[in-house]
Design a protein around this motif. Structure first.
Motif, mmCIF file in Angstrom:
data_model
loop_
_atom_site.group_PDB
_atom_site.id
_atom_site.type_symbol
_atom_site.label_atom_id
_atom_site.label_comp_id
_atom_site.label_asym_id
_atom_site.label_seq_id
_atom_site.Cartn_x
_atom_site.Cartn_y
_atom_site.Cartn_z
ATOM 1 N N PHE A 32 47.383 11.156 45.743
ATOM 2 C CA PHE A 32 47.471 11.710 47.082
ATOM 3 C C PHE A 32 46.795 10.686 47.986
ATOM 4 C CE2 PHE A 32 47.307 16.452 45.527
ATOM 5 C CZ PHE A 32 48.651 16.376 45.149
ATOM 6 N N PHE A 52 51.930 10.701 47.219
ATOM 7 C CA PHE A 52 52.183 11.560 48.373
ATOM 8 C C PHE A 52 51.228 11.117 49.475
ATOM 9 C CE2 PHE A 52 53.518 13.652 44.558
ATOM 10 C CZ PHE A 52 54.767 14.137 44.898
ATOM 11 N N SER A 54 49.663 11.247 53.257
ATOM 12 C CA SER A 54 49.470 12.219 54.349
ATOM 13 C C SER A 54 50.077 11.702 55.642
ATOM 14 C CB SER A 54 47.979 12.516 54.528
ATOM 15 O OG SER A 54 47.281 11.333 54.870
ATOM 16 N N PHE A 116 59.196 13.968 54.472
ATOM 17 C CA PHE A 116 59.010 15.422 54.566
ATOM 18 C C PHE A 116 58.837 15.780 56.037
ATOM 19 C CE2 PHE A 116 56.226 19.184 54.652
ATOM 20 C CZ PHE A 116 56.856 20.015 53.745
ATOM 21 N N THR A 147 58.062 22.381 49.490
ATOM 22 C CA THR A 147 57.933 21.813 48.143
ATOM 23 C C THR A 147 58.403 20.359 48.150
ATOM 24 O OG1 THR A 147 58.483 24.000 47.329
ATOM 25 C CG2 THR A 147 58.522 22.226 45.727
ATOM 26 N N VAL A 148 57.618 19.479 47.532
ATOM 27 C CA VAL A 148 57.986 18.061 47.494
ATOM 28 C C VAL A 148 58.209 17.537 46.076
ATOM 29 C CG1 VAL A 148 57.067 17.352 49.733
ATOM 30 C CG2 VAL A 148 55.524 17.488 47.778
ATOM 31 N N GLU A 157 53.269 21.185 46.508
ATOM 32 C CA GLU A 157 53.620 21.744 47.801
ATOM 33 C C GLU A 157 53.006 20.882 48.894
ATOM 34 O OE1 GLU A 157 52.266 25.760 47.613
ATOM 35 O OE2 GLU A 157 53.881 26.331 46.249
ATOM 36 N N ALA A 158 53.650 20.885 50.058
ATOM 37 C CA ALA A 158 53.130 20.120 51.188
ATOM 38 C C ALA A 158 53.193 20.983 52.432
ATOM 39 C CB ALA A 158 53.956 18.848 51.396
ATOM 40 N N LEU A 168 50.222 15.223 56.385
ATOM 41 C CA LEU A 168 50.611 16.144 55.312
ATOM 42 C C LEU A 168 49.420 16.449 54.403
ATOM 43 C CD1 LEU A 168 54.038 14.513 54.287
ATOM 44 C CD2 LEU A 168 53.549 16.127 56.145
ATOM 45 N N PHE A 170 48.496 18.429 50.659
ATOM 46 C CA PHE A 170 49.245 18.662 49.416
ATOM 47 C C PHE A 170 48.490 19.573 48.460
ATOM 48 C CE2 PHE A 170 50.199 14.293 50.894
ATOM 49 C CZ PHE A 170 51.552 14.446 51.151
ATOM 50 N N LEU A 258 47.546 26.981 51.945
ATOM 51 C CA LEU A 258 47.838 25.957 50.931
ATOM 52 C C LEU A 258 46.778 25.948 49.830
ATOM 53 C CD1 LEU A 258 49.720 23.316 50.427
ATOM 54 C CD2 LEU A 258 47.691 22.077 51.199
#
Ligand SMILES: [Zn+2]
Ligand SMILES: [Zn+2]
Length: 331
Positions: A32, A52, A54, A116, A147-148, A157-158, A168, A170, A258
């Motif tokens: 992340f 992933f 942000s 996303f 969902t990613v 999830e994002a 973003l 996560f 989240l």
């Protein structure tokens, strides 16, 4: 219950953000954010399957070059997910290098990049080493909103938070965990075999007790009996990562949803209350916000990071305000 991933911050809390999620099995990791990666070895980076991101403020993406350089020597693809505009930014970064030595005989390393936006993956592109990383546009997978990534054992999830730009956050959510009690299988006269994987999947999916599981040799057993006697079923692990978000009610709501009941929450704590004006101007959370959000989300453990360097002379002041926020009676 055993853990699926062991998460750890890549850097100290005053340095670039980034969380390395090391899988217990399969020699695999997820990142992340992609800030400075210096503390990670090349071997650790080779294991990264997905990143992933942000947002692309430099402290969250500056590690891209090193990761790409290490991954050029592998055949497994690398998937990167980021906010709107991310594919163009990755393409520009790739185009800033010279690739004349790549051809059809090169290792076939591939980058999959997706964006996303408005709760969904909306754009995708691939870059293949064998075509000198020419961009090929593609179609992203059609996951549920928010969902990613979806895999058999877990999903990611994002949610897009407001940081002046989208940032973003996560959460990795492991599906229900199903452990098998070997002694109970023996008592039921069942031998282990390939059927067991299917039965565990059926239990994870929540199929009804009367579904019949084929256990081989023309025998079936109701799933409910396996559930009662041979399976121990518990909730899966949840790891949430929240950074670079303005402190306002809508962001707070999204963060709490989240991170609800996370086993581990990693959350930014950039400023102290005395500098709240700065936090508002730069759209960051304060230490007090971080504590209050962890409390509101009922997390089991949380770790704060991404502190402003102005607090280096007195880092304990951050811990104090995090505790104040955590202990305050929620409004
Ligand atoms: Zn930022
Ligand atoms: Zn930042």
């Amino acid at each position: 219950m055993s853990w699926l991933v062991r998460p750890r911050l890549v850097n100290g809390p005053f340095d670039d953000p980034g969380l390395y999620l090391d899988f217990r099995f399969g020699r695999r990791a997820i990142l992340f954010d992609l800030g400075d990666l210096t503390p990670l070895s090349s071997r650790e980076l080779m294991r990264v399957s997905h990143v992933f991101v942000s947002h692309t403020h430099m402290d969250h993406i500056a590690g891209f070059d090193r990761l790409l350089r290490v991954c050029l020597h592998r055949t497994e693809p690398l998937t990167l997910v980021g906010p709107s505009g991310f594919i163009d930014q990755v393409e520009h970064r790739i185009r800033s290098f010279t690739w004349n030595l790549l051809d059809e005989h090169s290792i076939d390393f591939r980058l999959h990049v997706m964006e996303f936006e408005s709760e969904r993956l909306v754009r995708a592109a691939e870059f293949h080493a064998r075509d000198a990383f020419v961009r090929r546009n593609g179609v992203p997978p059609d996951y549920l909103p928010g969902t990613v990534l979806v895999e058999e054992n877990m999903r990611i999830e994002a949610v897009a938070l407001d940081h002046g730009i989208p940032s973003l956050a996560f959460a990795l959510r492991e599906e229900l965990k199903v452990n098998v009690l070997r002694g109970a299988l023996d008592e039921m006269g069942l031998a282990t075999g390939p059927w067991l994987g299917g039965a565990k999947r059926a239990a994870r999916r929540g199929e009804p007790d009367d579904s019949l599981i084929d256990v081989g040799r023309d025998h079936t057993v109701p799933l409910g009996e396996l559930r009662r006697r041979a399976f121990r079923i518990g909730p899966g692990q949840i790891v949430a990562y929240v950074t670079d978000a303005a402190s306002h009610a809508e962001n707070h709501r999204k963060i709490v949803r989240l991170a609800e009941k996370a086993d581990q929450l990693f959350i930014e704590a950039m400023f102290l209350e005395k500098d709240r004006a700065l936090a508002t101007a730069t759209r960051h959370l304060t230490a007090r916000d971080a504590g209050a959000l962890a409390r509101a989300a009922h997390v089991k453990h949380f770790t704060v990071f991404h502190h402003s360097a102005r607090y280096l002379p007195d880092p304990s002041s951050i811990g104090r305000e995090v505790r104040d926020g955590f202990e305050a009676i929620p409004a």
